[in-house]
Design a protein around this motif. Structure first.
Motif, short mmCIF file in Angstrom:
data_model
loop_
_atom_site.label_atom_id
_atom_site.label_comp_id
_atom_site.label_asym_id
_atom_site.label_seq_id
_atom_site.Cartn_x
_atom_site.Cartn_y
_atom_site.Cartn_z
N ALA A 157 0.86 -1.18 0.00
CA ALA A 157 0.00 0.00 0.00
C ALA A 157 0.90 1.23 0.00
O ALA A 157 2.08 1.15 0.37
CB ALA A 157 -0.91 0.00 1.22
N PRO A 158 0.40 2.38 -0.43
CA PRO A 158 1.23 3.60 -0.46
C PRO A 158 1.76 3.94 0.92
O PRO A 158 1.10 3.69 1.94
CB PRO A 158 0.27 4.67 -0.98
CG PRO A 158 -0.77 3.91 -1.75
CD PRO A 158 -0.94 2.62 -1.00
N GLU A 159 2.93 4.52 0.98
CA GLU A 159 3.53 4.90 2.25
C GLU A 159 2.63 5.92 2.97
O GLU A 159 2.11 6.85 2.35
CB GLU A 159 4.92 5.50 2.03
CG GLU A 159 5.66 5.77 3.33
CD GLU A 159 7.13 6.11 3.10
OE1 GLU A 159 7.84 6.32 4.10
OE2 GLU A 159 7.55 6.16 1.92
N GLY A 160 2.50 5.71 4.26
CA GLY A 160 1.66 6.58 5.08
C GLY A 160 0.21 6.15 5.17
O GLY A 160 -0.57 6.76 5.90
N THR A 161 -0.15 5.10 4.41
CA THR A 161 -1.53 4.60 4.49
C THR A 161 -1.81 4.09 5.92
O THR A 161 -1.05 3.27 6.44
CB THR A 161 -1.76 3.46 3.49
OG1 THR A 161 -1.51 3.93 2.17
CG2 THR A 161 -3.18 2.93 3.59
N PRO A 162 -2.88 4.53 6.56
CA PRO A 162 -3.18 4.05 7.92
C PRO A 162 -3.62 2.58 7.90
O PRO A 162 -4.37 2.17 7.02
CB PRO A 162 -4.30 4.97 8.39
CG PRO A 162 -4.94 5.46 7.14
CD PRO A 162 -3.86 5.54 6.11
N TYR A 163 -3.11 1.82 8.85
CA TYR A 163 -3.57 0.44 9.00
C TYR A 163 -4.21 0.28 10.37
O TYR A 163 -3.96 1.04 11.30
CB TYR A 163 -2.45 -0.57 8.75
CG TYR A 163 -1.28 -0.51 9.70
CD1 TYR A 163 -1.32 -1.15 10.95
CD2 TYR A 163 -0.10 0.15 9.34
CE1 TYR A 163 -0.24 -1.12 11.80
CE2 TYR A 163 0.99 0.18 10.19
CZ TYR A 163 0.91 -0.45 11.42
OH TYR A 163 1.99 -0.41 12.28
N LYS A 164 -5.07 -0.76 10.49
CA LYS A 164 -5.91 -0.93 11.66
C LYS A 164 -5.64 -2.26 12.36
O LYS A 164 -5.12 -3.20 11.76
CB LYS A 164 -7.39 -0.89 11.25
CG LYS A 164 -7.79 0.40 10.55
CD LYS A 164 -9.20 0.34 10.01
CE LYS A 164 -9.32 -0.61 8.83
NZ LYS A 164 -10.67 -0.60 8.22
N ALA A 165 -6.02 -2.31 13.62
CA ALA A 165 -5.94 -3.56 14.38
C ALA A 165 -6.96 -4.54 13.82
O ALA A 165 -8.13 -4.19 13.61
CB ALA A 165 -6.21 -3.31 15.86
N VAL A 166 -6.52 -5.76 13.59
CA VAL A 166 -7.42 -6.78 13.05
C VAL A 166 -8.42 -7.24 14.10
O VAL A 166 -9.59 -7.49 13.79
CB VAL A 166 -6.60 -7.97 12.52
CG1 VAL A 166 -7.51 -9.12 12.13
CG2 VAL A 166 -5.75 -7.54 11.33
N HIS A 167 -7.97 -7.30 15.35
CA HIS A 167 -8.81 -7.80 16.44
C HIS A 167 -8.47 -7.04 17.72
O HIS A 167 -7.39 -6.47 17.85
CB HIS A 167 -8.59 -9.31 16.62
CG HIS A 167 -9.58 -9.98 17.52
ND1 HIS A 167 -10.94 -9.85 17.37
CD2 HIS A 167 -9.39 -10.79 18.60
CE1 HIS A 167 -11.55 -10.57 18.30
NE2 HIS A 167 -10.63 -11.14 19.06
N ALA A 168 -9.42 -7.03 18.66
CA ALA A 168 -9.20 -6.33 19.92
C ALA A 168 -8.11 -7.02 20.73
O ALA A 168 -7.93 -8.24 20.67
CB ALA A 168 -10.49 -6.28 20.71
N GLY A 169 -7.38 -6.22 21.50
CA GLY A 169 -6.33 -6.79 22.34
C GLY A 169 -5.53 -5.72 23.05
O GLY A 169 -5.91 -4.55 23.10
N VAL A 170 -4.39 -6.13 23.58
CA VAL A 170 -3.50 -5.23 24.32
C VAL A 170 -2.16 -5.16 23.60
O VAL A 170 -1.60 -6.19 23.19
CB VAL A 170 -3.29 -5.74 25.77
CG1 VAL A 170 -2.31 -4.83 26.52
CG2 VAL A 170 -4.63 -5.78 26.50
#
Length: 243
Positions: free
Chosen positions: A132-145
């Motif tokens: 993906a382009p640099e700086g693209t935000p990525y997200k947590a796949v699942h809840a956790g710590v």
């Protein structure tokens, strides 16, 4: 004409007509009865208390008691409605929180699958690469710590998240990290930006899954939880949708 002999028995002898009393006597009797009943009724009514003679304090107390009863009934009804409303709100909140806890998401909105899990250049490539382009935000796949967040050798800037079931997920080669160790994250929460740090050949997100401390194929693992990396399909209900 035939004359009646004196010796002929008198057929009407001994039968007398009972005299009928004049009707005026019955009228007098009936009228007397009605008059007497009226006198009795008037006497009984005279013994009843006059409403005007009732003590005003007693009337006021009765009115106040009735008003107090109505107010208590209204408050009880309002309290019951409020209690039912709070219960419904609590149930909705619990349902939403449970849905968030069970959710599994794609790490990126848009990406290109470039490298699979397996042996590559004689070494185990322990994860998958999503370009993906640099700086693209990525997200947590699942809840956790978040158990680690920082520079980690060949992983570059990386984040490790431990899920409630004990599995861990590593997000590597980031340009920027948006969480720190000890943070609690939800599925779908933005935690970093795609980069090209560490041992990397182009901007991409390297994603690893460790089960009981050992790496496993993220494609297979995530598909079991309702997320298909290759088809770019996610499920907000995780395993419920997968089943």
């Amino acid at each position: 004409m035939r004359q009646r002999l004196s010796s002929e028995p008198d057929r009407y002898r001994g039968r007398r007509r009972v005299p009928t009393p004049p009707r005026s006597r019955y009228a007098v009797v009936v009228t007397s009865a009605f008059v007497g009943a009226g006198v009795v009724a008037l006497g009984a009514a005279s013994q009843l208390p006059d409403a005007k003679a009732v003590n005003p304090t007693v009337l006021q107390n009765l009115e106040e008691a009735a008003s107090t009863g109505d107010a208590l009934a209204a408050r009880n009804a309002d309290g019951q409605r409020a209690s039912r409303g709070e219960q419904r709100d609590s149930e909705v909140k619990i349902t939403e929180e449970q849905a968030e806890a069970d959710a599994w998401r794609l790490p990126l909105e848009d990406f290109q699958f470039t490298s699979a899990y397996g042996v590559r250049f004689g070494k185990l490539h322990a994860g998958i690469d999503l370009a993906a382009p640099e700086g693209t935000p990525y997200k947590a796949v699942h809840a956790g710590v978040v158990t680690a967040a920082g520079h980690n050798g060949g992983y570059g800037y990386a984040i490790t998240i431990r899920h409630p079931d004990g599995t861990e997920m590593i997000y590597a080669h980031s340009r920027r990290l948006l969480v720190k160790a000890g943070d609690t994250v939800k599925a779908g929460q933005v935690i970093g930006q795609v980069g090209n740090t560490g041992y990397s050949y182009g901007t991409h997100l390297h994603l690893e899954v460790h089960v009981k401390g050992a790496p496993t194929d993220p494609i297979v693992f995530l598909r079991e939880h309702g997320v298909d990396i290759k088809l770019q399909i996610e499920s907000p209900y995780g395993e419920l949708a997968a089943s």
